[in-house]
Design a protein around this motif. Structure first.
Motif, PDB file in Angstrom:
ATOM      1  N   UNK A  57       0.845  -1.197   0.000  1.00  0.00           N
ATOM      2  CA  UNK A  57       0.000   0.000   0.000  1.00  0.00           C
ATOM      3  C   UNK A  57       0.890   1.259   0.000  1.00  0.00           C
ATOM      4  N   UNK A  61       1.441   4.205  -2.931  1.00  0.00           N
ATOM      5  CA  UNK A  61       1.279   5.646  -2.689  1.00  0.00           C
ATOM      6  C   UNK A  61       2.544   6.401  -3.091  1.00  0.00           C
ATOM      7  N   UNK A  66       3.887  12.627  -7.918  1.00  0.00           N
ATOM      8  CA  UNK A  66       4.524  13.187  -9.119  1.00  0.00           C
ATOM      9  C   UNK A  66       5.838  13.885  -8.759  1.00  0.00           C
ATOM     10  N   UNK A 124       4.711  18.642  -4.881  1.00  0.00           N
ATOM     11  CA  UNK A 124       4.169  19.359  -3.734  1.00  0.00           C
ATOM     12  C   UNK A 124       4.778  18.793  -2.452  1.00  0.00           C
ATOM     13  N   UNK A 126       3.240  18.870   0.425  1.00  0.00           N
ATOM     14  CA  UNK A 126       2.186  18.578   1.395  1.00  0.00           C
ATOM     15  C   UNK A 126       1.359  17.338   1.071  1.00  0.00           C
ATOM     16  N   UNK A 127       1.914  16.392   0.321  1.00  0.00           N
ATOM     17  CA  UNK A 127       1.157  15.176   0.021  1.00  0.00           C
ATOM     18  C   UNK A 127       1.321  14.207   1.194  1.00  0.00           C
ATOM     19  N   UNK A 128       0.242  13.834   1.876  1.00  0.00           N
ATOM     20  CA  UNK A 128       0.403  12.880   2.977  1.00  0.00           C
ATOM     21  C   UNK A 128       0.752  11.500   2.435  1.00  0.00           C
ATOM     22  N   UNK A 159      -2.822  15.490 -16.393  1.00  0.00           N
ATOM     23  CA  UNK A 159      -4.043  14.952 -15.785  1.00  0.00           C
ATOM     24  C   UNK A 159      -5.214  15.185 -16.728  1.00  0.00           C
ATOM     25  N   UNK A 237      -3.559  19.974 -19.194  1.00  0.00           N
ATOM     26  CA  UNK A 237      -3.350  20.293 -17.777  1.00  0.00           C
ATOM     27  C   UNK A 237      -2.285  19.355 -17.240  1.00  0.00           C
ATOM     28  N   UNK A 239       0.356  17.579 -14.527  1.00  0.00           N
ATOM     29  CA  UNK A 239       0.305  17.214 -13.110  1.00  0.00           C
ATOM     30  C   UNK A 239       1.343  17.999 -12.307  1.00  0.00           C
TER      31      UNK A 239
ATOM     32  N   UNK B   1      -9.040   4.721   3.587  1.00  0.00           N
ATOM     33  CA  UNK B   1      -7.981   4.634   4.619  1.00  0.00           C
ATOM     34  C   UNK B   1      -7.330   6.000   4.800  1.00  0.00           C
ATOM     35  N   UNK B   2      -6.396   6.320   3.934  1.00  0.00           N
ATOM     36  CA  UNK B   2      -5.763   7.648   3.969  1.00  0.00           C
ATOM     37  C   UNK B   2      -6.047   8.289   2.609  1.00  0.00           C
ATOM     38  N   UNK B   3      -6.026   9.596   2.554  1.00  0.00           N
ATOM     39  CA  UNK B   3      -6.478  10.278   1.322  1.00  0.00           C
ATOM     40  C   UNK B   3      -5.647   9.835   0.102  1.00  0.00           C
ATOM     41  N   UNK B   4      -6.293   9.523  -1.029  1.00  0.00           N
ATOM     42  CA  UNK B   4      -5.541   9.104  -2.218  1.00  0.00           C
ATOM     43  C   UNK B   4      -4.614  10.220  -2.711  1.00  0.00           C
ATOM     44  N   UNK B   5      -3.467   9.830  -3.245  1.00  0.00           N
ATOM     45  CA  UNK B   5      -2.512  10.821  -3.745  1.00  0.00           C
ATOM     46  C   UNK B   5      -3.079  11.520  -4.983  1.00  0.00           C
ATOM     47  N   UNK B   6      -3.705  10.731  -5.861  1.00  0.00           N
ATOM     48  CA  UNK B   6      -4.210  11.296  -7.121  1.00  0.00           C
ATOM     49  C   UNK B   6      -5.663  10.907  -7.333  1.00  0.00           C
ATOM     50  N   UNK B  10      -8.578  10.734 -13.468  1.00  0.00           N
ATOM     51  CA  UNK B  10      -7.755  11.528 -14.375  1.00  0.00           C
ATOM     52  C   UNK B  10      -6.299  11.637 -13.925  1.00  0.00           C
ATOM     53  N   UNK B  11      -6.006  11.344 -12.664  1.00  0.00           N
ATOM     54  CA  UNK B  11      -4.630  11.401 -12.216  1.00  0.00           C
ATOM     55  C   UNK B  11      -4.172  12.746 -11.683  1.00  0.00           C
ATOM     56  N   UNK B  12      -5.103  13.685 -11.481  1.00  0.00           N
ATOM     57  CA  UNK B  12      -4.722  14.989 -10.924  1.00  0.00           C
ATOM     58  C   UNK B  12      -4.255  14.800  -9.483  1.00  0.00           C
ATOM     59  N   UNK B  13      -3.232  15.552  -9.113  1.00  0.00           N
ATOM     60  CA  UNK B  13      -2.701  15.487  -7.748  1.00  0.00           C
ATOM     61  C   UNK B  13      -3.698  16.121  -6.773  1.00  0.00           C
ATOM     62  N   UNK B  15      -3.802  14.806  -3.142  1.00  0.00           N
ATOM     63  CA  UNK B  15      -3.413  14.524  -1.759  1.00  0.00           C
ATOM     64  C   UNK B  15      -3.059  15.775  -0.972  1.00  0.00           C
ATOM     65  N   UNK B  16      -2.356  16.706  -1.614  1.00  0.00           N
ATOM     66  CA  UNK B  16      -1.902  17.908  -0.910  1.00  0.00           C
ATOM     67  C   UNK B  16      -3.035  18.900  -0.652  1.00  0.00           C
ATOM     68  N   UNK B  19      -6.027  18.357   3.281  1.00  0.00           N
ATOM     69  CA  UNK B  19      -6.038  18.936   4.626  1.00  0.00           C
ATOM     70  C   UNK B  19      -6.717  20.290   4.643  1.00  0.00           C
ATOM     71  N   UNK B  42     -13.083  19.296 -12.303  1.00  0.00           N
ATOM     72  CA  UNK B  42     -13.781  18.151 -12.897  1.00  0.00           C
ATOM     73  C   UNK B  42     -14.493  17.337 -11.827  1.00  0.00           C
TER      74      UNK B  42
END
Lengths: 269, 72
Positions: A57, A61, A66, A124, A126-128, A159, A237, A239, B1-6, B10-13, B15-16, B19, B42
Protein backbone atom coordinates in the motif's frame (compact mmCIF):
# COMPACT_ATOMS: atom_id res chain seq x y z
CA UNK A 1 -2.05 26.53 -39.19
CA UNK A 2 -2.76 29.41 -36.87
CA UNK A 3 -2.41 29.08 -33.10
CA UNK A 4 -3.68 31.45 -30.43
CA UNK A 5 -3.12 31.07 -26.70
CA UNK A 6 -6.47 31.44 -24.92
CA UNK A 7 -5.39 30.67 -21.38
CA UNK A 8 -2.02 29.93 -19.86
CA UNK A 9 -0.76 29.37 -16.33
CA UNK A 10 1.81 27.22 -14.51
CA UNK A 11 0.03 23.94 -15.06
CA UNK A 12 -2.52 24.44 -17.82
CA UNK A 13 -2.59 25.71 -21.36
CA UNK A 14 -5.56 26.29 -23.66
CA UNK A 15 -4.98 26.85 -27.34
CA UNK A 16 -7.17 27.73 -30.29
CA UNK A 17 -5.72 25.94 -33.31
CA UNK A 18 -7.13 26.83 -36.72
CA UNK A 19 -6.63 25.23 -40.14
CA UNK A 20 -5.86 21.70 -39.02
CA UNK A 21 -7.77 18.42 -38.76
CA UNK A 22 -8.95 15.95 -36.14
CA UNK A 23 -6.30 13.38 -37.14
CA UNK A 24 -3.48 15.74 -36.21
CA UNK A 25 -5.12 16.85 -32.97
CA UNK A 26 -5.66 13.23 -31.94
CA UNK A 27 -2.05 12.34 -32.77
CA UNK A 28 -0.90 15.16 -30.54
CA UNK A 29 -3.24 14.11 -27.72
CA UNK A 30 -2.20 10.48 -27.85
CA UNK A 31 1.51 11.31 -27.86
CA UNK A 32 1.09 13.68 -24.92
CA UNK A 33 -0.75 11.09 -22.81
CA UNK A 34 1.23 8.00 -23.69
CA UNK A 35 4.67 8.88 -25.08
CA UNK A 36 6.04 11.97 -23.33
CA UNK A 37 8.31 10.69 -20.53
CA UNK A 38 8.20 11.89 -16.97
CA UNK A 39 9.83 10.87 -13.71
CA UNK A 40 8.12 8.62 -11.16
CA UNK A 41 9.19 6.18 -8.49
CA UNK A 42 9.47 2.69 -9.92
CA UNK A 43 11.21 0.53 -7.32
CA UNK A 44 10.77 0.80 -3.58
CA UNK A 45 12.95 -0.95 -1.03
CA UNK A 46 11.21 -0.99 2.33
CA UNK A 47 13.80 -1.32 5.07
CA UNK A 48 11.46 -0.87 7.99
CA UNK A 49 7.72 -0.27 8.20
CA UNK A 50 5.81 -0.56 11.43
CA UNK A 51 3.04 1.83 10.36
CA UNK A 52 -0.63 0.89 9.98
CA UNK A 53 -0.23 0.85 6.18
CA UNK A 54 1.06 -2.37 4.61
CA UNK A 55 4.28 -2.33 2.57
CA UNK A 56 2.54 -2.70 -0.82
CA UNK A 57 0.00 0.00 0.00
CA UNK A 58 2.82 2.33 1.00
CA UNK A 59 4.84 1.51 -2.14
CA UNK A 60 1.80 2.24 -4.31
CA UNK A 61 1.28 5.65 -2.69
CA UNK A 62 4.96 6.49 -3.02
CA UNK A 63 4.84 5.54 -6.71
CA UNK A 64 1.97 7.89 -7.43
CA UNK A 65 3.76 10.97 -6.08
CA UNK A 66 4.52 13.19 -9.12
CA UNK A 67 8.18 14.23 -9.31
CA UNK A 68 9.54 17.32 -11.03
CA UNK A 69 11.22 16.02 -14.16
CA UNK A 70 14.41 17.04 -15.88
CA UNK A 71 14.02 15.62 -19.39
CA UNK A 72 17.32 16.94 -20.70
CA UNK A 73 19.60 15.30 -18.13
CA UNK A 74 18.02 11.88 -17.77
CA UNK A 75 17.63 9.03 -20.26
CA UNK A 76 14.83 6.53 -20.54
CA UNK A 77 16.12 3.28 -18.94
CA UNK A 78 15.75 1.39 -22.26
CA UNK A 79 17.79 4.03 -24.14
CA UNK A 80 20.47 4.53 -21.50
CA UNK A 81 24.08 3.68 -22.31
CA UNK A 82 24.46 1.74 -19.04
CA UNK A 83 22.26 -1.15 -20.33
CA UNK A 84 21.85 -2.12 -16.70
CA UNK A 85 18.59 -3.36 -15.23
CA UNK A 86 19.39 -1.52 -12.03
CA UNK A 87 20.19 1.78 -13.75
CA UNK A 88 22.94 4.38 -13.44
CA UNK A 89 23.22 8.08 -12.56
CA UNK A 90 21.87 9.01 -15.98
CA UNK A 91 18.65 7.03 -15.77
CA UNK A 92 17.83 6.69 -12.07
CA UNK A 93 17.36 8.94 -9.06
CA UNK A 94 17.27 7.60 -5.54
CA UNK A 95 15.05 9.12 -2.89
CA UNK A 96 15.13 8.19 0.78
CA UNK A 97 12.28 8.49 3.24
CA UNK A 98 12.83 8.18 6.96
CA UNK A 99 10.26 9.06 9.56
CA UNK A 100 9.64 8.04 13.12
CA UNK A 101 7.80 9.40 16.09
CA UNK A 102 8.32 9.05 19.82
CA UNK A 103 5.27 10.23 21.71
CA UNK A 104 2.71 11.78 19.38
CA UNK A 105 0.98 10.90 16.11
CA UNK A 106 2.47 12.49 13.00
CA UNK A 107 1.71 12.70 9.29
CA UNK A 108 4.56 11.84 6.95
CA UNK A 109 4.54 14.25 4.02
CA UNK A 110 6.21 14.15 0.63
CA UNK A 111 8.59 16.83 1.98
CA UNK A 112 10.24 14.06 4.07
CA UNK A 113 11.75 12.62 0.88
CA UNK A 114 15.46 13.25 0.59
CA UNK A 115 16.40 13.19 -3.08
CA UNK A 116 19.96 12.68 -4.34
CA UNK A 117 19.20 15.25 -7.05
CA UNK A 118 17.65 18.49 -5.71
CA UNK A 119 15.88 19.02 -9.07
CA UNK A 120 13.95 15.75 -8.92
CA UNK A 121 11.70 16.30 -5.90
CA UNK A 122 7.96 15.84 -5.32
CA UNK A 123 5.81 18.47 -7.04
CA UNK A 124 4.17 19.36 -3.73
CA UNK A 125 5.56 19.23 -0.19
CA UNK A 126 2.19 18.58 1.40
CA UNK A 127 1.16 15.18 0.02
CA UNK A 128 0.40 12.88 2.98
CA UNK A 129 2.25 9.57 2.52
CA UNK A 130 1.32 7.90 5.82
CA UNK A 131 0.34 8.58 9.41
CA UNK A 132 2.42 7.23 12.27
CA UNK A 133 1.24 6.48 15.79
CA UNK A 134 3.75 6.80 18.67
CA UNK A 135 6.77 4.47 18.35
CA UNK A 136 5.99 3.60 14.72
CA UNK A 137 8.65 4.01 12.07
CA UNK A 138 9.08 4.04 8.30
CA UNK A 139 12.40 3.70 6.48
CA UNK A 140 12.46 3.20 2.75
CA UNK A 141 14.53 3.87 -0.30
CA UNK A 142 12.83 4.61 -3.60
CA UNK A 143 14.24 4.65 -7.13
CA UNK A 144 12.69 7.02 -9.65
CA UNK A 145 13.05 6.51 -13.38
CA UNK A 146 11.75 8.10 -16.53
CA UNK A 147 8.80 6.26 -18.00
CA UNK A 148 5.92 6.63 -20.40
CA UNK A 149 2.21 6.97 -19.79
CA UNK A 150 1.51 3.86 -21.87
CA UNK A 151 3.39 1.74 -19.33
CA UNK A 152 1.71 3.10 -16.20
CA UNK A 153 -0.52 6.06 -15.37
CA UNK A 154 1.99 7.41 -12.84
CA UNK A 155 4.28 8.36 -15.75
CA UNK A 156 1.60 10.32 -17.55
CA UNK A 157 2.69 13.98 -17.46
CA UNK A 158 -0.87 15.30 -17.81
CA UNK A 159 -4.04 14.95 -15.78
CA UNK A 160 -6.05 16.17 -18.76
CA UNK A 161 -5.33 16.55 -22.45
CA UNK A 162 -8.33 17.03 -24.69
CA UNK A 163 -9.56 18.84 -27.76
CA UNK A 164 -12.92 19.87 -29.13
CA UNK A 165 -14.22 21.50 -32.27
CA UNK A 166 -14.59 25.26 -32.28
CA UNK A 167 -18.30 25.82 -31.49
CA UNK A 168 -20.52 28.08 -33.61
CA UNK A 169 -23.79 29.22 -32.03
CA UNK A 170 -26.22 31.26 -34.11
CA UNK A 171 -29.52 32.73 -32.90
CA UNK A 172 -32.13 33.46 -35.56
CA UNK A 173 -33.60 36.77 -34.38
CA UNK A 174 -36.58 36.48 -36.73
CA UNK A 175 -37.80 33.23 -35.15
CA UNK A 176 -36.77 33.89 -31.53
CA UNK A 177 -39.55 35.07 -29.17
CA UNK A 178 -37.16 35.72 -26.23
CA UNK A 179 -38.77 33.09 -23.98
CA UNK A 180 -35.39 32.63 -22.25
CA UNK A 181 -35.58 28.81 -21.95
CA UNK A 182 -32.26 28.37 -23.77
CA UNK A 183 -30.57 30.84 -21.38
CA UNK A 184 -31.77 28.90 -18.32
CA UNK A 185 -30.77 25.45 -19.59
CA UNK A 186 -27.27 26.29 -20.86
CA UNK A 187 -24.80 24.63 -18.42
CA UNK A 188 -22.01 27.03 -19.36
CA UNK A 189 -24.08 30.26 -19.35
CA UNK A 190 -23.18 31.16 -22.89
CA UNK A 191 -26.43 32.94 -23.75
CA UNK A 192 -27.71 36.18 -22.22
CA UNK A 193 -30.61 38.45 -22.96
CA UNK A 194 -29.40 41.83 -24.20
CA UNK A 195 -32.26 44.22 -24.99
CA UNK A 196 -34.55 42.54 -27.50
CA UNK A 197 -32.23 39.79 -28.64
CA UNK A 198 -30.31 36.81 -27.30
CA UNK A 199 -26.61 37.52 -27.15
CA UNK A 200 -23.83 34.93 -27.27
CA UNK A 201 -20.80 35.46 -25.08
CA UNK A 202 -17.75 33.23 -24.43
CA UNK A 203 -18.77 30.85 -27.21
CA UNK A 204 -15.49 28.95 -26.62
CA UNK A 205 -16.99 27.47 -23.44
CA UNK A 206 -19.83 25.82 -25.38
CA UNK A 207 -19.75 22.02 -24.93
CA UNK A 208 -21.98 21.42 -27.99
CA UNK A 209 -24.51 19.68 -25.71
CA UNK A 210 -27.38 21.11 -27.79
CA UNK A 211 -29.64 21.37 -24.72
CA UNK A 212 -30.56 24.89 -25.87
CA UNK A 213 -31.94 23.46 -29.11
CA UNK A 214 -34.03 20.89 -27.20
CA UNK A 215 -35.29 23.64 -24.88
CA UNK A 216 -36.39 25.91 -27.75
CA UNK A 217 -40.16 25.52 -28.28
CA UNK A 218 -40.10 27.07 -31.75
CA UNK A 219 -40.41 24.92 -34.86
CA UNK A 220 -38.17 25.34 -36.82
CA UNK A 221 -35.73 26.03 -33.96
CA UNK A 222 -34.68 29.60 -33.36
CA UNK A 223 -31.05 28.72 -32.72
CA UNK A 224 -28.45 26.60 -34.32
CA UNK A 225 -25.37 24.96 -32.77
CA UNK A 226 -22.67 23.75 -35.11
CA UNK A 227 -18.90 23.56 -35.18
CA UNK A 228 -15.95 24.28 -37.38
CA UNK A 229 -14.34 20.99 -38.38
CA UNK A 230 -10.96 22.58 -39.06
CA UNK A 231 -10.59 24.56 -35.84
CA UNK A 232 -9.98 23.10 -32.41
CA UNK A 233 -9.70 24.11 -28.81
CA UNK A 234 -6.87 22.09 -27.32
CA UNK A 235 -6.42 22.02 -23.57
CA UNK A 236 -3.66 20.45 -21.57
CA UNK A 237 -3.35 20.29 -17.78
CA UNK A 238 -0.03 19.12 -16.39
CA UNK A 239 0.30 17.21 -13.11
CA UNK A 240 3.15 19.62 -12.33
CA UNK A 241 6.00 17.34 -13.47
CA UNK A 242 6.72 19.47 -16.56
CA UNK A 243 5.38 22.78 -17.83
CA UNK A 244 2.57 22.41 -20.41
CA UNK A 245 4.79 24.05 -23.05
CA UNK A 246 7.57 21.55 -22.37
CA UNK A 247 5.09 18.66 -22.67
CA UNK A 248 3.85 19.95 -26.04
CA UNK A 249 7.37 20.52 -27.32
CA UNK A 250 8.33 17.03 -26.13
CA UNK A 251 5.33 15.53 -27.91
CA UNK A 252 6.19 17.29 -31.16
CA UNK A 253 9.81 16.18 -31.10
CA UNK A 254 8.67 12.59 -30.47
CA UNK A 255 6.31 12.85 -33.45
CA UNK A 256 9.12 14.25 -35.55
CA UNK A 257 11.34 11.34 -34.52
CA UNK A 258 8.65 8.81 -35.46
CA UNK A 259 8.08 10.40 -38.86
CA UNK A 260 11.80 10.56 -39.53
CA UNK A 261 12.22 6.90 -38.67
CA UNK A 262 9.31 6.07 -41.00
CA UNK A 263 10.87 8.04 -43.82
CA UNK A 264 14.29 6.42 -43.32
CA UNK A 265 12.79 2.93 -43.47
CA UNK A 266 10.89 3.86 -46.61
CA UNK A 267 13.99 5.06 -48.46
CA UNK A 268 16.27 2.16 -47.54
CA UNK A 269 13.94 -0.72 -48.51
CA UNK B 1 -7.98 4.63 4.62
CA UNK B 2 -5.76 7.65 3.97
CA UNK B 3 -6.48 10.28 1.32
CA UNK B 4 -5.54 9.10 -2.22
CA UNK B 5 -2.51 10.82 -3.75
CA UNK B 6 -4.21 11.30 -7.12
CA UNK B 7 -7.65 11.29 -8.66
CA UNK B 8 -8.55 7.69 -9.59
CA UNK B 9 -9.92 8.75 -12.98
CA UNK B 10 -7.75 11.53 -14.38
CA UNK B 11 -4.63 11.40 -12.22
CA UNK B 12 -4.72 14.99 -10.92
CA UNK B 13 -2.70 15.49 -7.75
CA UNK B 14 -5.18 15.84 -4.87
CA UNK B 15 -3.41 14.52 -1.76
CA UNK B 16 -1.90 17.91 -0.91
CA UNK B 17 -5.31 19.60 -1.06
CA UNK B 18 -7.15 17.32 1.36
CA UNK B 19 -6.04 18.94 4.63
CA UNK B 20 -7.11 22.41 3.55
CA UNK B 21 -10.38 21.04 2.16
CA UNK B 22 -11.31 19.12 5.30
CA UNK B 23 -10.33 21.98 7.60
CA UNK B 24 -12.34 24.57 5.69
CA UNK B 25 -15.41 22.32 5.38
CA UNK B 26 -15.22 21.54 9.11
CA UNK B 27 -15.15 25.28 9.80
CA UNK B 28 -18.48 25.55 8.00
CA UNK B 29 -17.57 26.64 4.48
CA UNK B 30 -19.55 25.34 1.54
CA UNK B 31 -17.72 22.32 0.07
CA UNK B 32 -18.41 23.31 -3.53
CA UNK B 33 -16.89 26.75 -2.96
CA UNK B 34 -13.78 25.26 -1.34
CA UNK B 35 -13.34 22.85 -4.26
CA UNK B 36 -13.63 25.77 -6.71
CA UNK B 37 -11.03 27.72 -4.69
CA UNK B 38 -8.64 24.78 -4.76
CA UNK B 39 -8.93 24.59 -8.55
CA UNK B 40 -10.66 21.21 -8.55
CA UNK B 41 -13.02 21.58 -11.48
CA UNK B 42 -13.78 18.15 -12.90
CA UNK B 43 -16.37 15.98 -11.17
CA UNK B 44 -14.01 13.00 -11.09
CA UNK B 45 -11.62 14.96 -8.87
CA UNK B 46 -14.38 16.63 -6.84
CA UNK B 47 -15.90 13.29 -5.77
CA UNK B 48 -12.46 12.13 -4.59
CA UNK B 49 -12.31 14.74 -1.81
CA UNK B 50 -16.06 15.10 -1.29
CA UNK B 51 -16.60 11.40 -0.57
CA UNK B 52 -13.35 10.68 1.26
CA UNK B 53 -13.40 9.43 4.87
CA UNK B 54 -10.06 9.47 6.67
CA UNK B 55 -10.44 6.04 8.35
CA UNK B 56 -6.76 5.93 9.32
CA UNK B 57 -7.56 8.47 12.04
CA UNK B 58 -9.93 5.93 13.61
CA UNK B 59 -7.51 2.99 13.25
CA UNK B 60 -4.54 4.89 14.57
CA UNK B 61 -6.34 5.44 17.91
CA UNK B 62 -5.85 1.74 18.68
CA UNK B 63 -2.12 2.09 18.07
CA UNK B 64 -1.96 5.21 20.23
CA UNK B 65 -3.77 3.32 23.01
CA UNK B 66 -1.47 0.30 22.58
CA UNK B 67 1.53 2.48 23.30
CA UNK B 68 0.18 3.35 26.77
CA UNK B 69 -0.46 -0.31 27.62
CA UNK B 70 3.12 -1.33 26.88
CA UNK B 71 5.40 -1.59 29.95
CA UNK B 72 7.91 1.27 30.17
Amino acid sequence: MNIQIIKKNDISLRLLIEDTNAAFMNTLRRIVTSEVPSMAIDDVVIIENSSTLQDDFLAHRVGLVPLKTDLDTYNLPEDCTCKSEFGCNLCRVSLALEAETEDHTITVYSSHFKSENPVVVPVSDRIPIAKLAPSQKIRLEAYARLGKGKDHARWQPVSMCAYKYLPIVIVNTKLCDLCGDCIKICPKNILTKAGDKIEIRNVLDCTLCQDCIDACKKNPKALEVSWNENSFIFEIESTGVLTPERILKGALSILEGKLKEFLDQLVVK
Amino acid sequence: MIVPVRCFTCGKLLGDKWEEFSRRVREGEDASKVLDDLGINRYCCRRMLLSHVEIIDEIIKFHEAGKNLRPP
